[in-house]
Design an enzyme around this catalytic site. Structure first.
Site, PDB file in Angstrom:
ATOM      1  N   GLU A   1       0.856  -1.199   0.000  1.00 49.42           N
ATOM      2  CA  GLU A   1       0.000   0.000   0.000  1.00 49.42           C
ATOM      3  C   GLU A   1       0.882   1.236   0.000  1.00 49.42           C
ATOM      4  O   GLU A   1       0.396   2.339   0.189  1.00 49.42           O
ATOM      5  CB  GLU A   1      -0.871   0.040   1.259  1.00 49.42           C
ATOM      6  CG  GLU A   1      -1.785  -1.115   1.422  1.00 49.42           C
ATOM      7  CD  GLU A   1      -2.634  -0.978   2.678  1.00 49.42           C
ATOM      8  OE1 GLU A   1      -3.204   0.098   2.905  1.00 49.42           O
ATOM      9  OE2 GLU A   1      -2.720  -1.971   3.420  1.00 49.42           O
TER      10      GLU A   1
ATOM     11  N   CYS B   1      -4.566  -4.252   2.763  1.00 45.76           N
ATOM     12  CA  CYS B   1      -3.769  -5.281   3.445  1.00 45.76           C
ATOM     13  C   CYS B   1      -4.029  -6.691   2.944  1.00 45.76           C
ATOM     14  O   CYS B   1      -3.259  -7.600   3.240  1.00 45.76           O
ATOM     15  CB  CYS B   1      -4.019  -5.237   4.947  1.00 45.76           C
ATOM     16  SG  CYS B   1      -3.879  -3.582   5.625  1.00 45.76           S
TER      17      CYS B   1
ATOM     18  N   HIS C   1      -5.487 -10.932  10.093  1.00 49.60           N
ATOM     19  CA  HIS C   1      -4.877  -9.632   9.803  1.00 49.60           C
ATOM     20  C   HIS C   1      -4.896  -8.852  11.120  1.00 49.60           C
ATOM     21  O   HIS C   1      -5.953  -8.737  11.759  1.00 49.60           O
ATOM     22  CB  HIS C   1      -5.642  -8.882   8.717  1.00 49.60           C
ATOM     23  CG  HIS C   1      -5.223  -7.447   8.620  1.00 49.60           C
ATOM     24  ND1 HIS C   1      -3.934  -7.086   8.346  1.00 49.60           N
ATOM     25  CD2 HIS C   1      -5.910  -6.289   8.808  1.00 49.60           C
ATOM     26  CE1 HIS C   1      -3.837  -5.766   8.373  1.00 49.60           C
ATOM     27  NE2 HIS C   1      -5.024  -5.259   8.643  1.00 49.60           N
TER      28      HIS C   1
HETATM   29  N1  CAA Z   1      -6.317   1.655  29.673  1.00 55.63           N
HETATM   30  C1  CAA Z   1      -6.829   0.568  29.052  1.00 55.63           C
HETATM   31  N2  CAA Z   1      -7.445   0.644  27.822  1.00 55.63           N
HETATM   32  C2  CAA Z   1      -7.563   1.858  27.249  1.00 55.63           C
HETATM   33  C3  CAA Z   1      -7.066   3.028  27.854  1.00 55.63           C
HETATM   34  C4  CAA Z   1      -6.427   2.881  29.122  1.00 55.63           C
HETATM   35  N3  CAA Z   1      -5.925   3.941  29.758  1.00 55.63           N
HETATM   36  N4  CAA Z   1      -7.319   4.065  27.034  1.00 55.63           N
HETATM   37  C5  CAA Z   1      -7.963   3.576  25.965  1.00 55.63           C
HETATM   38  N5  CAA Z   1      -8.116   2.246  26.091  1.00 55.63           N
HETATM   39  C6  CAA Z   1      -8.726   1.314  25.126  1.00 55.63           C
HETATM   40  C7  CAA Z   1     -10.046   1.809  24.586  1.00 55.63           C
HETATM   41  O1  CAA Z   1     -11.130   1.443  25.416  1.00 55.63           O
HETATM   42  C8  CAA Z   1     -10.078   1.068  23.248  1.00 55.63           C
HETATM   43  O2  CAA Z   1     -10.431  -0.286  23.444  1.00 55.63           O
HETATM   44  P1  CAA Z   1     -11.871  -0.828  22.952  1.00 55.63           P
HETATM   45  O3  CAA Z   1     -11.974  -0.468  21.505  1.00 55.63           O
HETATM   46  O4  CAA Z   1     -11.799  -2.280  23.202  1.00 55.63           O
HETATM   47  O5  CAA Z   1     -12.871  -0.084  23.773  1.00 55.63           O
HETATM   48  C9  CAA Z   1      -8.611   1.058  22.817  1.00 55.63           C
HETATM   49  O6  CAA Z   1      -7.856   1.267  24.013  1.00 55.63           O
HETATM   50  C10 CAA Z   1      -8.243   2.148  21.830  1.00 55.63           C
HETATM   51  O7  CAA Z   1      -8.619   3.379  22.399  1.00 55.63           O
HETATM   52  P2  CAA Z   1      -9.389   4.471  21.519  1.00 55.63           P
HETATM   53  O8  CAA Z   1     -10.512   3.831  20.762  1.00 55.63           O
HETATM   54  O9  CAA Z   1      -9.693   5.632  22.382  1.00 55.63           O
HETATM   55  O10 CAA Z   1      -8.215   4.827  20.521  1.00 55.63           O
HETATM   56  P3  CAA Z   1      -8.189   5.846  19.350  1.00 55.63           P
HETATM   57  O11 CAA Z   1      -9.420   6.692  19.289  1.00 55.63           O
HETATM   58  O12 CAA Z   1      -6.902   6.548  19.450  1.00 55.63           O
HETATM   59  O13 CAA Z   1      -8.246   4.972  18.021  1.00 55.63           O
HETATM   60  C11 CAA Z   1      -8.083   3.302  16.384  1.00 55.63           C
HETATM   61  C12 CAA Z   1      -8.027   3.599  17.888  1.00 55.63           C
HETATM   62  C13 CAA Z   1      -9.436   3.734  15.808  1.00 55.63           C
HETATM   63  C14 CAA Z   1      -7.920   1.813  16.175  1.00 55.63           C
HETATM   64  C15 CAA Z   1      -6.948   4.102  15.693  1.00 55.63           C
HETATM   65  O14 CAA Z   1      -5.709   3.662  16.165  1.00 55.63           O
HETATM   66  C16 CAA Z   1      -6.952   4.020  14.190  1.00 55.63           C
HETATM   67  O15 CAA Z   1      -7.610   4.788  13.512  1.00 55.63           O
HETATM   68  N6  CAA Z   1      -6.166   3.062  13.611  1.00 55.63           N
HETATM   69  C17 CAA Z   1      -6.049   2.927  12.167  1.00 55.63           C
HETATM   70  C18 CAA Z   1      -7.216   2.177  11.576  1.00 55.63           C
HETATM   71  C19 CAA Z   1      -7.205   0.714  11.965  1.00 55.63           C
HETATM   72  O16 CAA Z   1      -6.199   0.126  12.309  1.00 55.63           O
HETATM   73  N7  CAA Z   1      -8.387   0.080  11.865  1.00 55.63           N
HETATM   74  C20 CAA Z   1      -8.512  -1.339  12.109  1.00 55.63           C
HETATM   75  C21 CAA Z   1      -9.504  -2.002  11.180  1.00 55.63           C
HETATM   76  S1  CAA Z   1      -9.097  -1.588   9.491  1.00 55.63           S
HETATM   77  C22 CAA Z   1      -7.791  -2.619   9.083  1.00 55.63           C
HETATM   78  O17 CAA Z   1      -7.551  -3.597   9.727  1.00 55.63           O
HETATM   79  C23 CAA Z   1      -6.961  -2.264   7.899  1.00 55.63           C
HETATM   80  C24 CAA Z   1      -5.661  -1.694   8.343  1.00 55.63           C
HETATM   81  O18 CAA Z   1      -4.700  -2.454   8.528  1.00 55.63           O
HETATM   82  C25 CAA Z   1      -5.537  -0.254   8.542  1.00 55.63           C
END
Ligand code: CAA
Length: 445
Positions: free
Chosen positions: A83, A120, A244
């Site tokens: 990608e 991916c 994945h």
């Molecule tokens: N202690 C314990 N857990 C905590 C915490 C703390 N202090 N703070 C946050 N968490 C947990 C949250 O509860 C959450 O877990 P759950 O989803 O189980 O509730 C997790 O940590 C992540 O926290 P946030 O949701 O607040 O994190 P974020 O808003 O920063 O975003 C994300 C997370 C959306 C995955 C972001 O990293 C992102 O956009 N990533 C890129 C997209 C991605 O990877 N998507 C996955 C599916 S798509 C795919 O697979 C294709 C690819 O490769 C990109």
């Protein structure tokens, strides 16, 4: 029927490490447990200034070819899944072939080269292409090099920055493979989605929360589609379930849904009924929302059971060991998960020959693919050769300011040059630009 599958695998990690709970979280003013407990990540692998998708891919291929005693004449295809391509016309596979021709006798003149794109899932699709080419009898006794290579960088400040990674996985696909044989059966779940995309831009536009829902929805369809041709999957049918893995927390969710689906109408569901009830069935509810709520509550109870915990710890958790330390490698991620699980099996002396894996690939945009694999007698020797843990140990641990500079260096829109943080040795390096804007590479002894 001819046995076709993955004969050998090599992994090459980016040489830099960003410690997520130790360096990144404090600099961002975040709780380190968001990374370790929430996302399930400890570190990202990032590329040094002389590394890119070509050097990492070529270095993985070189190791693989040397170890297997392959010459360029043994390779009838080179397919690169990425990608992170930097050229809309000339495929990355030509650059990688050019690198390899600097160090091997002979050339890849008669090999079919290409580049595969579907986020991916493209690494798995390239394996499919090789499989089909061999099965069609067009390979003339040669195998295919499949290279999944990515620098998975996000814009600074994007929520995806937490899940970055960089590395390459090279695989040799052949008849009578030493590692795993691929099932002819496959399942797909594929829909036009705008969850994660790069419309002619380097860093992705991401709807993170939606991407998680799309991953789960397409994966469910792929499982159902697989079952329509391969028969119902049962959790005890497979020893490892590599997914994945954009981050391990994603797999934690997907695994619970996969387990729930595959125990339905089995003795496992019945045995658990006294403890957590039977799974809700849609016909018992007046609306879909009520049914989904009940399913959500059942899943929460299910993941707390010992039965689920034991299955998850044995079949899924081992596939996440490497991912926790490297982050998302996009096209390589599911192949890192497979290697991680097999490495764990080797360390723990599991007898896997003849046993099955279920492999769940996913690409945004979006498509999931599910197939199964049968582990081959040569698997232990193949996995014993992996040196990925040593590579991870050797990574240079970045300070936060250094991370910023290295991110800028790899940003196509900035003109930043930093001194390398590591010293290349016995590997291909990026060596500047040619007269037509092409990237140039040298082998450093
Ligand atoms: N202690 C314990 N857990 C905590 C915490 C703390 N202090 N703070 C946050 N968490 C947990 C949250 O509860 C959450 O877990 P759950 O989803 O189980 O509730 C997790 O940590 C992540 O926290 P946030 O949701 O607040 O994190 P974020 O808003 O920063 O975003 C994300 C997370 C959306 C995955 C972001 O990293 C992102 O956009 N990533 C890129 C997209 C991605 O990877 N998507 C996955 C599916 S798509 C795919 O697979 C294709 C690819 O490769 C990109």
């Amino acid at each position: 029927m001819t046995s076709v599958g993955i004969d050998a695998i090599e992994i090459w990690t980016g040489k830099l490490k960003l410690d997520l709970p130790g360096t990144f979280a404090p600099a961002k003013g975040e709780d380190p447990e968001k990374y370790t407990k929430g996302l399930g990540l400890y570190a990202s692998s990032l590329p040094d200034s002389y590394e890119d998708i070509v050097t990492m891919g070529a270095n993985a291929c070189k190791r693989l070819m040397e170890r297997k005693g392959l010459t360029p004449e043994d390779v009838g295809r080179i397919d690169v899944a990425t990608e992170s391509a930097f050229d809309n016309s000339k495929p990355v596979s030509t650059y990688i072939a050019g690198c390899l021709e600097q160090v091997f006798d002979g050339d890849f003149r008669y090999a079919n080269k290409g580049e595969r794109k579907f986020a991916c899932v493209a690494g798995t699709q390239s394996i499919d292409d090789a499989y089909n080419w061999i099965r069609a009898g067009r390979n003339r006794d040669r195998g295919a090099l499949v290279v999944a290579t990515d620098t998975a960088l996000y814009e600074r400040g994007d929520s995806g920055e937490a899940t970055q990674g960089a590395g390459a996985v090279a695989m040799y696909i052949s008849e009578d493979p030493d590692l795993v044989e691929l099932s002819p059966e496959q399942g797909y779940g594929s829909m036009d989605e705008t969850d994660f995309l790069k419309p002619n831009q380097q860093f992705p536009s991401v709807d993170g929360k939606r991407s998680i829902q799309v991953y789960l929805a397409r994966m469910r369809e792929a499982v159902e589609d697989y079952e329509s041709v391969g028969g119902d999957l049962h959790p005890d049918d497979f020893e490892l379930l590599p997914f994945h893995t954009p981050f391990p927390g994603m797999v934690r969710r997907a695994a619970s849904l996969a387990y729930r689906h595959t125990i339905r109408d089995t003795s496992i569901e019945e045995d658990l009924a006294d403890e957590i009830g039977r799974q809700p069935r849609p016909e018992a509810f007046d609306s879909e929302d009520e049914y989904l709520d009940a399913m959500g509550e059942y899943t929460e109870r299910l993941v707390e059971t010992d039965t689920y915990g034991e299955w998850y710890d044995r079949v899924v958790e081992p596939t996440l060991d490497l991912s926790r330390e490297v982050g998302n490698w996009y096209t390589g991620s599911v192949h890192v998960a497979r290697a991680s699980g097999l490495q764990h099996a080797l360390e723990n002396d599991w007898d896997l020959t003849g046993k099955r894996l279920a492999v769940a690939s996913y690409g945004s945009g979006a498509q999931a693919e599910v197939h199964t694999e049968v582990v081959q007698p040569g698997w232990k020797e193949e996995i014993a050769h992996l040196n990925v843990l040593e590579q991870l140990e050797r990574r240079y641990d970045l300070a936060f300011e250094e991370y910023g500079k290295i991110h800028d260096t790899h940003n196509h829109d900035t003109d930043t040059d930093v001194e390398p943080m590591t010293t290349p040795e016995g590997e291909f390096v990026f060596d500047g630009w040619g007269r037509m804007g092409e990237r140039k590479y040298t082998y450093v002894e």
